[in-house]
Design a protein around this motif. Structure first.
Motif, PDB file in Angstrom:
ATOM      1  N   PHE A  64       0.939  -1.136  -0.185  1.00 53.05           N
ATOM      2  CA  PHE A  64      -0.024  -0.004   0.090  1.00 53.05           C
ATOM      3  C   PHE A  64       0.796   1.280  -0.071  1.00 53.05           C
ATOM      4  N   GLU A  65       2.001   1.245   0.953  1.00 48.85           N
ATOM      5  CA  GLU A  65       2.749   2.480   0.842  1.00 48.85           C
ATOM      6  C   GLU A  65       3.428   2.811  -0.373  1.00 48.85           C
ATOM      7  N   TYR A  66       3.740   1.486  -0.879  1.00 48.75           N
ATOM      8  CA  TYR A  66       4.582   1.676  -2.484  1.00 48.75           C
ATOM      9  C   TYR A  66       3.632   2.502  -3.486  1.00 48.75           C
ATOM     10  N   PHE A  67       2.185   1.840  -3.459  1.00 50.96           N
ATOM     11  CA  PHE A  67       1.281   2.525  -4.552  1.00 50.96           C
ATOM     12  C   PHE A  67       0.939   3.902  -4.262  1.00 50.96           C
ATOM     13  N   TYR A  68       0.922   4.022  -2.730  1.00 55.09           N
ATOM     14  CA  TYR A  68       0.536   5.617  -2.232  1.00 55.09           C
ATOM     15  C   TYR A  68       1.758   6.353  -2.807  1.00 55.09           C
ATOM     16  N   THR A  69       2.933   6.062  -2.777  1.00 57.02           N
ATOM     17  CA  THR A  69       4.135   6.697  -3.014  1.00 57.02           C
ATOM     18  C   THR A  69       3.995   7.047  -4.663  1.00 57.02           C
ATOM     19  N   LEU A  70       3.747   6.024  -5.400  1.00 56.85           N
ATOM     20  CA  LEU A  70       3.382   6.213  -6.919  1.00 56.85           C
ATOM     21  C   LEU A  70       2.473   7.146  -7.253  1.00 56.85           C
ATOM     22  N   LYS A  71       1.217   7.229  -6.435  1.00 59.62           N
ATOM     23  CA  LYS A  71       0.139   7.979  -6.424  1.00 59.62           C
ATOM     24  C   LYS A  71       0.418   9.401  -6.234  1.00 59.62           C
ATOM     25  N   ILE A  72       1.123   9.927  -5.276  1.00 63.57           N
ATOM     26  CA  ILE A  72       1.325  11.254  -4.772  1.00 63.57           C
ATOM     27  C   ILE A  72       2.357  11.819  -5.721  1.00 63.57           C
ATOM     28  N   ASN A  73       3.125  10.963  -6.480  1.00 63.92           N
ATOM     29  CA  ASN A  73       4.072  11.285  -7.539  1.00 63.92           C
ATOM     30  C   ASN A  73       3.276  11.630  -8.800  1.00 63.92           C
ATOM     31  N   GLY A  74       2.081  11.177  -8.936  1.00 63.95           N
ATOM     32  CA  GLY A  74       1.781  11.239 -10.174  1.00 63.95           C
ATOM     33  C   GLY A  74       2.134  10.241 -11.172  1.00 63.95           C
ATOM     34  N   TRP A  75       2.763   9.157 -10.576  1.00 61.30           N
ATOM     35  CA  TRP A  75       3.344   8.251 -11.445  1.00 61.30           C
ATOM     36  C   TRP A  75       1.988   7.443 -12.134  1.00 61.30           C
ATOM     37  N   GLU A  76       2.165   7.580 -13.605  1.00 59.54           N
ATOM     38  CA  GLU A  76       1.140   6.607 -14.187  1.00 59.54           C
ATOM     39  C   GLU A  76       1.879   5.581 -15.138  1.00 59.54           C
ATOM     40  N   GLY A  77       1.625   4.584 -14.775  1.00 65.05           N
ATOM     41  CA  GLY A  77       2.291   3.398 -15.875  1.00 65.05           C
ATOM     42  C   GLY A  77       1.274   2.239 -15.551  1.00 65.05           C
ATOM     43  N   VAL A  78       1.856   0.995 -15.932  1.00 61.64           N
ATOM     44  CA  VAL A  78       1.349  -0.155 -15.908  1.00 61.64           C
ATOM     45  C   VAL A  78       1.596  -0.845 -14.554  1.00 61.64           C
ATOM     46  N   TRP A  79       0.607  -1.464 -14.069  1.00 57.03           N
ATOM     47  CA  TRP A  79       0.873  -2.078 -12.709  1.00 57.03           C
ATOM     48  C   TRP A  79       1.137  -3.656 -12.980  1.00 57.03           C
ATOM     49  N   GLN A  80       2.270  -4.171 -13.187  1.00 52.80           N
ATOM     50  CA  GLN A  80       2.569  -5.307 -13.775  1.00 52.80           C
ATOM     51  C   GLN A  80       2.845  -6.355 -12.617  1.00 52.80           C
ATOM     52  N   LEU A  81       2.644  -7.692 -12.985  1.00 56.20           N
ATOM     53  CA  LEU A  81       3.048  -8.774 -12.152  1.00 56.20           C
ATOM     54  C   LEU A  81       4.144  -9.432 -12.646  1.00 56.20           C
ATOM     55  N   ASP A  82       5.168  -9.798 -11.739  1.00 55.36           N
ATOM     56  CA  ASP A  82       6.321 -10.513 -11.787  1.00 55.36           C
ATOM     57  C   ASP A  82       6.190 -11.649 -10.686  1.00 55.36           C
ATOM     58  N   GLN A  83       5.653 -12.759 -11.121  1.00 52.18           N
ATOM     59  CA  GLN A  83       5.359 -13.944 -10.239  1.00 52.18           C
ATOM     60  C   GLN A  83       5.707 -15.118 -10.984  1.00 52.18           C
ATOM     61  N   PHE A  84       5.963 -16.127 -10.060  1.00 46.74           N
ATOM     62  CA  PHE A  84       6.447 -17.344 -10.410  1.00 46.74           C
ATOM     63  C   PHE A  84       5.530 -18.452  -9.686  1.00 46.74           C
ATOM     64  N   PRO A  85       4.284 -18.759 -10.189  1.00 47.56           N
ATOM     65  CA  PRO A  85       3.444 -19.633  -9.361  1.00 47.56           C
ATOM     66  C   PRO A  85       3.752 -21.213  -9.643  1.00 47.56           C
ATOM     67  N   PHE A  86       4.896 -21.537  -9.081  1.00 48.66           N
ATOM     68  CA  PHE A  86       5.570 -22.924  -9.309  1.00 48.66           C
ATOM     69  C   PHE A  86       4.365 -23.817  -9.134  1.00 48.66           C
ATOM     70  N   ARG A  87       3.819 -23.667  -8.180  1.00 46.83           N
ATOM     71  CA  ARG A  87       3.064 -25.025  -7.833  1.00 46.83           C
ATOM     72  C   ARG A  87       1.256 -24.588  -7.956  1.00 46.83           C
ATOM     73  N   GLU A  88       0.979 -23.271  -8.454  1.00 49.20           N
ATOM     74  CA  GLU A  88      -0.351 -23.007  -8.569  1.00 49.20           C
ATOM     75  C   GLU A  88      -0.717 -22.958  -9.973  1.00 49.20           C
ATOM     76  N   ASP A  89      -2.013 -22.762 -10.123  1.00 46.07           N
ATOM     77  CA  ASP A  89      -2.600 -22.270 -11.358  1.00 46.07           C
ATOM     78  C   ASP A  89      -2.292 -20.994 -11.779  1.00 46.07           C
ATOM     79  N   THR A  90      -1.758 -20.704 -12.761  1.00 48.99           N
ATOM     80  CA  THR A  90      -1.042 -19.744 -13.176  1.00 48.99           C
ATOM     81  C   THR A  90      -1.955 -18.520 -13.392  1.00 48.99           C
TER      82      THR A  90
END
Lengths: 330, 330, 330, 330
Positions: free
Chosen positions: B250-276
């Motif tokens: 939350f703090e991370y996205f808050y920081t992006l927001k107050i700085n007016g950062w507009e970009g893609v919210w991307q996922l970088d995940q490795f769901p080894f044992r999960e349904d991707t």
């Protein structure tokens, strides 16, 4: 002439490796028989721990012959109960069929122990544990982990079984994660043919003192095997022994010595980017230096320093024998 | 209706994985085109980051078509400069021929950026660094890392390049390991088309505050892309976002927001044992909740609390919008 | 005869300590003058870093005299900008009055630098940072930290100032937390009288390679002072140097040597439960052994090994000179 | 109306603190009686854990009266066996006289337990352990730690004793460092009046899952008390509960709930720079939210998800009740 202990290595020390990035492997594949040949070429090894199943097409007799040809004996057999099928656990897999398959694989490996006349079946259930908060019922995990190991032990009363604990990897958290938890679980099994293989690096990685872990297991009659390596403390890097933490390594072997522990000094290393035979040679060279330094140590003086928790005095005594150039100049 | 940001994911989120133990892979292989189809099936994604080379037999046109068919755009292209050939480094490889090969691979990937009309070339030199104390000359590493990236940037002035830093893995220590070091290195390059892709989990793993890392990069005009995930802080576990550290998220996205950062919210995940696909869906659901909670936040009050370093007041304000059942009962 | 470098120590090495549990202190209080006498009694020290304010009733002249009496020089002065008043920060304190008080204390300490003819004013803003997620505005912290240090530097153009970074403690997160961030911040100051004091243990604790941190700072002309100690990597334990990580220590001094860095080899240790003079003696003994081992090192061979990232070869060369009993028996 | 559990706190939550830097303390000293008054002013606390000895001049009767005046009961008494005299250990001190003094202090504290009609004597031997490799004989440490606790237990058969384990601090390594080791040691004591106080943050700091540690102790009938707080995982930061790791906190209380554990929800926090009463209030507010969220949880569904190790499903169920704005929009 110095009378060194017997040295050994996990056969995987001489394999090639993949990880989640270099999926083409850090080197071409090395078959079981080639791994044995490499182990033999080190010229210092008496024992290897043999993963099972072997490379395709390799029989138990092939392995026996290759070991004999290279002057090696199998100290243990390590069933690969951490492949895809067991990715949610072997003993603690939520699917009873997979648990049964794990037990079948373990019993089959026990037969290989018999065939190779190895000293033990090594059980490293690296996928038993969990990844996420909330993922498992911890009571159930304990029940499955302990009862499964008990069942295996009771099915193979003629075989010694050693559990190798590790804090994590590949699961984010491994069930058998410390010396104390493993000792506690083994007591709960109520069998006498299950002990522990202590990996120096796993203890270091887990925030244990490897020496303290060794002593705890010795005091519970559970230190049945051990291997060494090194790491940067925050991960199981399986680096060459002595390259980062020589002092804790010295304390570890000192602890084994004063307890009269006699066994094989094994290597469990993953030389991803190094020549695997050279890595073993450098390791044995270092272990021999540790051995010789231990022979020069004033053990009674060290015991006396420890009896008063004299950290400086204890370190001084060990520095005297471990480091070059340490004694004051004339 | 809430106007969410665009969501994206690394295409590898939908692949299968191997590691050094489960060498048979956690699931059957998934081709580039199948990965794209899976990404499309999430139903929430607008962008994907595309590894290159593609699966065997897949052309750039195939990929373009598949992306179009699934309503996706390429945000970036990630060249695989961490395979066997580059196991001792890409930019910092000791062998000049391998460095040249790395540069060639990167330039080829830059062409794919052009062909796919992606926003950037993502450079993650995961093998650049070292494993052992004493292994490298650190001055030389800096020279090679900085000059190589400069050369790449100058050869592709029409392309934006983003460096993704990470503390370690697969090397025991990665050269680009923190926001500050990456910013320092980019300044030394003296080019204007190199920035940073900030991975939330890498910052967390490295002991940084992800929010502070984001702010530092924003203040240096270098935060050009970012992705999120989660971990247990001691390793790059690439877990599903929000499952462990929602408050720092939350703090991370808050920081992006107050700085007016507009970009893609991307996922970088490795769901080894999960349904991707399910992993991505749960992630997006959580990110939307973060977004909505941010909309309810009393930003001025939070700024006021921070201006007096009022940790309790700041937490209270965020708890008010982030957690259910938090407000006092009537 | 070996020509050793000058040795030094923070004067606090010879003090007594409290922590949040043993609030009655690990030993009776030791006054500034007694600390100087203890430093003198080590018999190997040429320099001390002097905390300021001194013990009650002790004047600058008293300190000058005591230093002279004990054959010591002040290498630096360390203002105590981490006491209660500054518990929410010195430079980054939210209260402008406290920031002004910090600056006043620093300027006063600069006068002591002049009076003692010390080499630098050491600034360790250990309370600058944050404890909780969401507690601070990170943009604001950077502004205050950088502009405050610039103001201090500009007010004292005749004085060298060194920043000592550390990842954390006493704040849960310290602002100046790594070599790269400190270098980045100093560049932003645009002054030429601010550099870095690199603490070996802080680098180790922060997951840096101390040698790599030293090289980075040298390459930015910022390594103006340094001190050593040891720890268990996860905290700033300030243990006696050489007791845990001798190999990384060797790499560190090797890096200084090949760069021609000539300066004082200082100790920053907190021997909570040990005899402080004996702790210093054991430390100097170890540092001398490092020095002599370095003189025996085949530097060209090591450089050649590093040029090919030959970790085993590099380690072998260093083991040859660092460890006793390492060379193969006849 | 919700029927909350009883809440409690260590009385030190309302004290002031020193550390090795801010030796003048983060705030003026707060006497035992003032601490009790502050605890009372929180308005939500029913229990406090009382350190012993009390502030100078304060008698047991004074404390009894103050507790009564503030609507509080003593849940436990914590003898300060970690002051200067015990800096090399209480039970494991190398000096038999100091061990005897520790036992005397513990027995005296047991009398205070009786006088205050508290539920237990809390034993936290924070100085029992070691700092340096090679400093202690680990066999001897076990013997002293176990036999000393047994002697204490046998001398006070009418009193329940709880051991609070922690990985480290103030010793670099604490003897009682994990749930499993503590359980193993208690079994070796052969007494029935020694159990465990589980500190959420200590488990987190030690790399345990707090929920798994709780389950292990419950399954061994040893979870006799517990307290909560939060940290950044690498140290015992004793931060306000819920500010960093709310999900593992939820899992922890879920585990207590499904096991029918009924006891006091205590706080063990050190608000160094915060208002101590406000810190407690924010904590209790958060714990109540956890409680209410737990009441809304579909426990059967979560058990079913765990039975198949369905991490995503389990997280989804918990997110549904824990987070605001999480459910999909209409």
């Amino acid at each position: 002439m110095t009378d060194y202990p017997p040295f050994g290595a996990g056969l995987w020390h001489f394999a090639s490796y993949v990880d989640r990035y270099a999926t083409d492997g850090y080197a071409p594949e090395v078959s079981t028989l080639e791994q044995i040949a490499r182990a033999g070429s080190v010229g210092e090894l008496s024992y290897v721990d043999v993963p099972y199943p072997f490379s395709e097409g390799v029989s138990v007799d092939d392995v026996k012959q290759a070991l004999a040809d290279n002057g090696l004996q199998a100290i243990g057999v390590t069933p690969e109960i951490y492949m895809r099928r067991f990715s949610k656990g072997a003993f603690t897999n939520p699917d009873p069929e997979v648990r049964a398959a794990a037990l079948a694989a373990l019993n089959e490996a026990a037969d290989v122990v018999r065939a190779l006349e190895a000293k033990y079946l090594k059980v490293w259930p690296g996928q038993d544990g969990w990844d996420y908060p909330l993922q498992v019922n911890h009571h159930e995990q304990w029940e499955l982990a302990v009862s499964g190991m008990r069942e295996l032990a009771q099915a193979n009363p003629d075989i010694k079984i050693v559990i190798e604990y590790k804090p994590r990897e590949p699961r984010n958290k491994m069930f058998w994660d410390s010396a104390a938890k493993t000792a506690l679980g083994i007591k709960a099994m109520g069998v006498d043919n299950v002990g522990v293989l202590l990996d120096f690096g796993h203890a270091l990685f887990g925030g244990e003192s490897p020496a303290a872990a060794a002593q705890l297991l010795i005091d519970h009659d559970l230190l049945w095997a051990m291997d060494v390596n090194d790491n940067l403390r925050s991960w199981d890097d399986d680096m060459v022994v002595g390259t980062v933490h020589p002092i804790e390594l010295f304390e570890y072997f000192y602890t084994l010595k004063i307890n009269g522990w006699e066994g094989v000094w094994q290597l469990d290393q993953f030389p991803f980017r190094e020549d695997t035979v050279e890595a073993a040679k450098l390791s044995i060279r270092f272990l021999k230096a540790i051995w010789r330094s231990l022979e020069q140590l004033d053990i009674e003086a060290l015991k006396a320093a420890q009896a008063r928790q004299d950290a400086l005095g204890a370190q001084r005594l060990v520095q005297d024998v471990l480091f070059a150039n340490i004694r004051d100049e004339a």
